[in-house]
Design an enzyme around this catalytic site. Sequence first.
Site, PDB file in Angstrom:
ATOM      1  CD  GLU A 233     -33.806 -27.602  42.394  1.00  9.43           C
ATOM      2  OE1 GLU A 233     -34.940 -27.487  41.902  1.00  9.43           O
ATOM      3  OE2 GLU A 233     -33.609 -28.040  43.533  1.00  9.43           O
ATOM      4  CB  CYS A 267     -37.645 -25.014  35.039  1.00  8.12           C
ATOM      5  SG  CYS A 267     -37.961 -24.105  36.555  1.00  8.12           S
TER       6      CYS A 267
HETATM    7  P1  NAD Z   1     -27.596 -26.496  30.753  1.00 10.63           P
HETATM    8  O1  NAD Z   1     -27.836 -27.844  31.281  1.00 10.63           O
HETATM    9  O2  NAD Z   1     -27.162 -26.362  29.344  1.00 10.63           O
HETATM   10  O3  NAD Z   1     -26.492 -25.720  31.630  1.00 10.63           O
HETATM   11  C1  NAD Z   1     -26.633 -25.495  33.006  1.00 10.63           C
HETATM   12  C2  NAD Z   1     -25.269 -25.132  33.583  1.00 10.63           C
HETATM   13  O4  NAD Z   1     -24.434 -26.293  33.585  1.00 10.63           O
HETATM   14  C3  NAD Z   1     -24.530 -24.084  32.770  1.00 10.63           C
HETATM   15  O5  NAD Z   1     -23.836 -23.234  33.633  1.00 10.63           O
HETATM   16  C4  NAD Z   1     -23.564 -24.914  31.942  1.00 10.63           C
HETATM   17  O6  NAD Z   1     -22.412 -24.228  31.495  1.00 10.63           O
HETATM   18  C5  NAD Z   1     -23.193 -26.001  32.920  1.00 10.63           C
HETATM   19  N1  NAD Z   1     -22.686 -27.232  32.295  1.00 10.63           N
HETATM   20  C6  NAD Z   1     -22.922 -27.703  31.059  1.00 10.63           C
HETATM   21  N2  NAD Z   1     -22.286 -28.891  30.876  1.00 10.63           N
HETATM   22  C7  NAD Z   1     -21.638 -29.174  32.032  1.00 10.63           C
HETATM   23  C8  NAD Z   1     -20.819 -30.253  32.475  1.00 10.63           C
HETATM   24  N3  NAD Z   1     -20.540 -31.292  31.679  1.00 10.63           N
HETATM   25  N4  NAD Z   1     -20.351 -30.209  33.735  1.00 10.63           N
HETATM   26  C9  NAD Z   1     -20.635 -29.173  34.556  1.00 10.63           C
HETATM   27  N5  NAD Z   1     -21.386 -28.121  34.184  1.00 10.63           N
HETATM   28  C10 NAD Z   1     -21.901 -28.122  32.934  1.00 10.63           C
HETATM   29  O7  NAD Z   1     -28.953 -25.685  31.032  1.00 10.63           O
HETATM   30  P2  NAD Z   1     -29.387 -24.301  30.433  1.00 10.63           P
HETATM   31  O8  NAD Z   1     -29.678 -24.497  28.981  1.00 10.63           O
HETATM   32  O9  NAD Z   1     -28.442 -23.250  30.852  1.00 10.63           O
HETATM   33  O10 NAD Z   1     -30.760 -24.026  31.223  1.00 10.63           O
HETATM   34  C11 NAD Z   1     -32.009 -24.427  30.752  1.00 10.63           C
HETATM   35  C12 NAD Z   1     -32.452 -25.678  31.474  1.00 10.63           C
HETATM   36  O11 NAD Z   1     -32.507 -25.415  32.877  1.00 10.63           O
HETATM   37  C13 NAD Z   1     -33.853 -26.114  31.102  1.00 10.63           C
HETATM   38  O12 NAD Z   1     -33.867 -27.507  30.959  1.00 10.63           O
HETATM   39  C14 NAD Z   1     -34.684 -25.693  32.305  1.00 10.63           C
HETATM   40  O13 NAD Z   1     -35.856 -26.442  32.485  1.00 10.63           O
HETATM   41  C15 NAD Z   1     -33.715 -25.906  33.406  1.00 10.63           C
HETATM   42  N6  NAD Z   1     -34.101 -25.141  34.603  1.00 10.63           N
HETATM   43  C16 NAD Z   1     -34.542 -25.815  35.702  1.00 10.63           C
HETATM   44  C17 NAD Z   1     -34.960 -25.107  36.827  1.00 10.63           C
HETATM   45  C18 NAD Z   1     -35.463 -25.817  38.062  1.00 10.63           C
HETATM   46  O14 NAD Z   1     -35.574 -25.168  39.094  1.00 10.63           O
HETATM   47  N7  NAD Z   1     -35.763 -27.096  38.005  1.00 10.63           N
HETATM   48  C19 NAD Z   1     -34.901 -23.715  36.814  1.00 10.63           C
HETATM   49  C20 NAD Z   1     -34.426 -23.074  35.668  1.00 10.63           C
HETATM   50  C21 NAD Z   1     -34.024 -23.798  34.571  1.00 10.63           C
END
Ligand code: NAD
Length: 526
Positions: A233, A267
Amino acid sequence: MQTDTLSFINPATGVKFGEVKMTTPDAVKSSVDEMRRAFPVWRGKSVRERVRILRKFQQLLIDERDEISRIVNQDGGKSRQDSLIELFVTVDMLAQYRWNAPKWLKRKRVSSGLYLFKKCYVEYRPHGVVAILSPWNYPLLISLSPILAALIAGNTVVLKPSEVTPATGVLVEQLFQRIPELAPFVRVIHGDGKVGAALIQARPDFVFMTGSTGTGKKVMQAAAENLTPVSLELGGKDAMLVLEDADLNAAARWGTWGAYYNTGQACMSVERVYVVESKYDEFVRLALRYTKELKSGYSPEADSSFFMGPVTDPRQVHIIDEHLKDAVEKGARVLTGGKEQGAFYKPMVVVDVNHSMKLMREETFGPIMPIMKVQNEEEAIRLANDSEFGLAASIWSDNIERAKQVANKVEAASIIINDSIAQFAVPMLPFGGIKNSGFGRTHGRDGLLEFTRPYSYAIGSAPIQWDIATALRELGKYDLATAIMGVVYGTTLKQKWETFSQLFRKKPKVKSEGKPRQSEPVKTSE
Ligand code: NAD
């Protein structure tokens, strides 16, 4: 800086209010192993039993509403009311799942086709151990709603909440520990992306990740090592299309709400607006009026007058400023709003934008509403689709039929007509993306089944001659197979007759030569 703790820092005040130890790689592995051992016990319970246990969790969430909204408010800076809305939507999702899951997860009978004497079923079985990686923008909702769906479907869960909002992660952990019948089936590990990567390496059976597109790609790559299925997502650059016959006042009122809600950190925030030229000036005037009414600031009180809190993740401030700078350098004008102290902004209306700017192409995730004038509906659709993302979109028109036709041409997986972002909160509507916004679905029946795999069964006694498909196993039934295929599936009467009549054609006699023919060796040219 390498540290083994995550500090709880209120992004509005900069004040530290706690900390948690990061989970070590060994402990990550043992959490997954532990949940694998616990899986048969949880899976062994009927859906109704799981739903009954989760009713206690629902009760707990409502009982603890004030404590929950207090921590979410401190952790991310959003208002207490918006923190409560996260909980509200979570409770709504859980209630809908509890009511519908026994029906949705039931074994389904399907047609057995030409095997008339068999009964065929599809059964939705849980994956096993589900790893959930969650983001910071809705740290409670986007951690709890996949956990609850995964549990109802019969999985055990390891959650890795965002390192940006670690206090909410600890809160989620404590909430599950308070229900003894649930506590053995959920583990929460704490840490940054490295801990997330260790979780994938620990070989869970399914990964459900919500976050940015860049991280989504890394997660998918890592999961590919063990062919672990993933649901991603990811981010969006959601377009809002305002057509000639839109209610401009409502579009401006709720469009600005959708652009700035949660400080633009959703998002499916309105990230870019296309308005047909005949309505452009009026729309901009109204958008400015509504934008200027919104106050930003922080309050820990249940009621506050601040619509927007701070930007939660300090790294995001850099992205917002960079997009703004790039746009202004390329000719955009900021009509209102801008940076305030610390991580606070006043909501911004930006015009004279175009698709050469990062502000119109990359996810900004901040309180900016860029508005672009377009000639007509066709140009609005073309520009809305000129994006690598495809999460959500909104269309404004008083002619619902027309809006639906436009919606049909917009490349976004979740569309709302005459409103913004609200579709995410409708529990029965599946939500997810296309293109770089990811794949897989959350919410609704599809969201629940995401946490299962279909297993199929064909059941009957030993094959019998009368079963049409069994009859075709014998050699010498070429003409019978032709006749059945033609009669059952022939697309015209003529075709049905031709194939059927093949059964009665005169067959040339085959001379038996006494011994089977040897096949000629295949000659190859040297
Ligand atoms: P992010 O991608 O930085 O992190 C998401 C999660 O993944 C965190 O828990 C992080 O620690 C973990 N992570 C980071 N690197 C990783 C790796 N290499 N392996 C495994 N896990 C890892 O996202 P964020 O900044 O926390 O959230 C914001 C983003 O989320 C925005 O792009 C937003 O659009 C998106 N978002 C999407 C939805 C949806 O339903 N499509 C909903 C909410 C947020």
